[in-house]
Structure formats: structure tokens, C-alpha cells
Enzyme design. Structure first.
Site, PDB file in Angstrom:
ATOM      1  N   ASP A 259      56.387 -32.891 -18.024  1.00 20.07           N
ATOM      2  CA  ASP A 259      54.790 -33.339 -18.403  1.00 20.07           C
ATOM      3  C   ASP A 259      55.494 -31.703 -19.662  1.00 20.07           C
ATOM      4  O   ASP A 259      55.145 -30.742 -19.197  1.00 20.07           O
ATOM      5  CB  ASP A 259      54.052 -32.091 -16.711  1.00 20.07           C
ATOM      6  CG  ASP A 259      52.571 -31.585 -17.912  1.00 20.07           C
ATOM      7  OD1 ASP A 259      52.437 -31.532 -18.892  1.00 20.07           O
ATOM      8  OD2 ASP A 259      51.767 -31.971 -17.345  1.00 20.07           O
TER       9      ASP A 259
ATOM     10  N   ASP B  14      50.152 -35.981 -21.362  1.00 17.09           N
ATOM     11  CA  ASP B  14      51.104 -35.053 -20.934  1.00 17.09           C
ATOM     12  C   ASP B  14      52.478 -35.570 -20.802  1.00 17.09           C
ATOM     13  O   ASP B  14      53.613 -34.993 -20.602  1.00 17.09           O
ATOM     14  CB  ASP B  14      50.812 -34.069 -20.000  1.00 17.09           C
ATOM     15  CG  ASP B  14      49.732 -32.869 -21.307  1.00 17.09           C
ATOM     16  OD1 ASP B  14      49.643 -33.302 -22.546  1.00 17.09           O
ATOM     17  OD2 ASP B  14      49.283 -32.046 -20.161  1.00 17.09           O
TER      18      ASP B  14
ATOM     19  N   LYS C  43      50.947 -27.043  -3.382  1.00 12.37           N
ATOM     20  CA  LYS C  43      52.056 -25.868  -3.135  1.00 12.37           C
ATOM     21  C   LYS C  43      51.929 -25.425  -1.969  1.00 12.37           C
ATOM     22  O   LYS C  43      51.858 -23.949  -1.165  1.00 12.37           O
ATOM     23  CB  LYS C  43      50.970 -24.269  -4.128  1.00 12.37           C
ATOM     24  CG  LYS C  43      50.515 -24.366  -5.447  1.00 12.37           C
ATOM     25  CD  LYS C  43      50.164 -23.735  -6.230  1.00 12.37           C
ATOM     26  CE  LYS C  43      49.589 -24.155  -7.863  1.00 12.37           C
ATOM     27  NZ  LYS C  43      49.185 -23.293  -8.612  1.00 12.37           N
TER      28      LYS C  43
END
Length: 378
Positions: A228, A121, A172
Site C-alpha cells: 500500500d 493505493d 488488529k
């Protein structure tokens, strides 16, 4: 100019591309083709990656495939011939995660001391020679290319020492600890294969943390752009970045205004037009537009921030903005398509319609406008 110019070619290296699964985020285009075969700037995404691997001296590329392997076969022979590398398909009978495919291809990968792994990707400048040189310089088991992002809280971040040694990975983060994320481009010593079981395994969650704990994993910051491109918005952003890069390194391949002067057609910014496309009079194309093979653009059409895939037809005075128009699709006269709309293969849009952030499945006829965003036409 590469800092590591002496390392331009390596001995018989192997490469593996994680082609993976169904490409659901890029539907409806992936109903027609597997995601890595969808054309970014008029070449299949996979082509850009295999081309970079071949330029870096890789002589065999393994495609780790979980979906529509038979479709890859037709492209495989074409890519092998054009790029001069052997391409081997490694078919997963069950999803093997991001590390399992390395175990599955162990017999091939272990024939070279080091090998590259790429996520299919990803689009960037692929500075693989620099990556390999840094990897050999520190001499440990693995190197992860990392890229800087503006909003690291959306991602898992990589924390590493000034010399590149990776300390830890944080998913995250709620407070700032790093703005570098895993770019999906790696160089490994074959010793890594001893760590990976032949079962579904995540390289990011299971393998990398133990390598980092052993002080065996390093990070190198990727220069230049990175994206991406697994979903439509990011596909269009990646296209824009790639066109900007092309303008810097191969400006002659982009559309030049003087070639369209007699048509009274205006080229704005970076536009890539396939030589077999037909462009009408009085059009405005750009910025960030890709026009594929055999595309027909009638008079007075305006296109910006969009990709028109092979064989599509845009009739007079239509407006296409921030959208992807699929193969052999026809958009009628005086239409407006915008807001990251994605039209699948062979869609027929009647005259004078408005599509706003609309996804249209292949082989559909559209006879009424979609004013509300995020509709899916099935």
C-alpha cells in the site's frame, strides 16, 4: 506462469478503481497532483492498474473520485488512447466510503456478470486472470485477494478455510490468528450490488461481514509482492519491490552499467532512468532509484533508494538518499537530502544544505539546513 492460463481474457468485464480522497498521507506531492496520478516508476500509479485491468480483458474502467476530478480528465483521454479501454469518472459529492462508490456506479457495473474492484493505493503484480478463474470456480458472490504480512497486529486480518471460504475478519489481533490481510483487490458477482445502499458505506466493516456470514465470500492468496503506497516510506518500499519485479520480468527496461561506462558513472542494483534524463560524470546511482523524464543529474551526484520526479535538477556532488524529489525542484551543489524527505513541486534548495526527514511544500526556497527530523517547511 499462470495456473489458470485458459482464463486469460473474459467477456466485456468492468473494473472500478477506488480513487478516493485527498491523499493527505502523501503530502506535499498531493498539493500538486491527486495521489493516483503521482508517478511510481515513471508511470502514474493509476496507469499500472488500468493497464492490468485492460490486459485482463476489461473494456471499461470506472474511476470513483472524490477530489480534483478535473485533473483526471486530462489523463483520462491519454489513458483511453494508450490502453484501449473506456474510462468513466464517477464523481462523489460526499465521501462514499469503500462500498458506496459501487452503488453509485451500479448502472455500469451491473452490465457485466462479474467485475473487478481495486484500491488505488495498491501496487503488486495484479494477477487478475488467476483471481477471476478462482472466483468463477467457487461461484459465490465475492473474492478478496489476501496478502501475507510479517506483522499482522497492525492490520485487520482475514480468517478463512483451506478451500478459501472466509470465516471472519478480526481487527488488529492481539494474539496470532492469521497473517493474511485484505490486499484491496476484489472480484465480485453483480449480485453484491443488491447489498450496497446508495449512501456512505464501508465494504470491509459493513458488507464483507454479512457476505462471510452467508458463506458467500472467498479469499485467494496473492502471489508475489504487495504494498500500500499511500505514504512516503511505503511509496519508496513499493518502488523498490516494483523495480525488483521489473528486473525479473523486463530486465532490459532497467539501466545497464555498460551504457554509462564512458561517463565513469556507476549503476548499483535496480535503477530505472527515463531516456530523456541527463546523467553527469562520476555519479553513483542505486540501488532502488527512479529517474524521471527531463531530470538533470550533474557530475559526482550520489542517489540511492529515491525517486526523482520529472524536471528536477540535482547539482554537482549532492547526495540524495531514501527521499522523493518533486517535479521541477532544484537541489544545489554539495547538498545532502535523506531520511524520507519529500520535496514538493518547484522547490529551490540552495548549495551546501542538509535536509533530514524534511517535508517541503511546493514553490518554497530553502536557504538553511534542517538537522532535526520531521520538520515541515511551509
Amino acid at each position: 506462469q499462470s495456473t489458470w492460463g485458459n482464463f486469460r481474457h473474459f467477456d466485456r468485464m468492468k473494473g472500478l478503481i477506488l480513487v478516493g480522497g485527498f491523499g493527505t498521507r502523501l503530502r506535499p506531492l498531493t498539493f500538486t497532483k491527486p495521489k493516483p496520478i503521482i508517478e511510481l516508476c515513471n508511470k502514474p500509479q493509476l496507469y499500472h492498474q488500468i493497464e492490468a485491468l485492460a490486459a485482463a480483458g476489461v473494456d471499461e474502467v470506472v474511476l470513483a473520485i472524490g477530489y480534483k476530478a478535473h485533473v483526471m480528465d486530462s489523463f483520462k483521454a491519454e489513458f483511453e488512447k494508450e490502453l484501449g479501454v473506456k474510462i468513466t469518472c464517477s464523481m462523489e459529492t460526499e465521501p462514499m466510503g469503500t462500498a458506496g462508490p459501487l452503488a453509485l456506479a451500479k448502472d455500469i457495473l451491473s452490465t457485466s456478470e462479474d467485475f473487478f474492484v481495486l484500491n488505488s493505493d495498491v501496487i503488486c503484480e495484479f494477477p487478475l486472470a488467476d483471481l477471476y478463474a478462482f472466483h468463477k470456480q467457487h461461484g459465490k458472490e465475492g473474492t478478496v485477494m489476501v496478502t501475507q504480512v510479517a506483522n499482522p497486529s497492525k492490520y485487520g486480518v482475514v480468517v478463512f478455510e483451506p478451500n478459501g471460504q472466509i470465516d471472519r475478519f478480526v481487527e488488529k489481533p492481539t494474539e496470532f490468528i492469521s497473517d493474511k490481510i485484505n490486499s484491496g483487490i476484489y472480484c465480485f458477482n453483480r449480485k453484491i450490488l443488491d447489498r450496497i445502499p446508495l449512501k456512505p458505506t464501508s465494504i470491509e466493516k459493513e458488507i464483507f461481514p454479512q457476505m462471510a456470514a452467508d458463506k458467500n465470500l472467498y479469499a485467494m492468496v496473492l502471489a508475489g509482492f504487495w504494498m500500500d503506497i499511500g505514504q512516503p516510506k511505503d511509496f519508496l518500499t513499493g518502488t523498490s519491490m516494483f523495480l525488483k519485479h521489473t528486473a525479473r520480468v523486463k530486465p532490459q527496461t532497467l539501466a545497464q552499467q555498460q551504457n554509462y561506462q564512458n561517463l565513469d558513472t556507476t549503476i548499483v542494483g535496480n535503477v530505472l532512468i527515463h531516456p530523456t534524463a541527463k546523467i553527469g560524470k562520476g555519479c553513483v546511482l542505486g540501488p532502488d532509484v527512479v529517474v524521471g523524464p527531463s531530470v538533470v543529474i550533474d557530475d559526482g551526484v550520489r542517489v540511492s533508494g529515491s525517486t526523482l520526479l520529472e524536471g528536477c535538477v540535482i547539482k554537482k556532488h549532492s547526495w540524495i538518499s531514501s527521499s522523493i524529489v518533486g517535479w521541477d525542484t532544484t537541489i544545489g551543489k554539495w547538498c545532502r537530502v535523506e531520511g524520507i524527505s519529500v520535496l514538493g513541486e518547484d522547490v529551490q534548495v540552495k548549495d551546501e544544505l542538509f535536509l533530514n526527514a524534511t517535508l517541503v511544500l511546493p514553490h518554497k526556497g530553502i536557504s538553511q539546513s534542517c538537522y532535526e527530523r520531521d520538520q515541515i517547511i511551509m
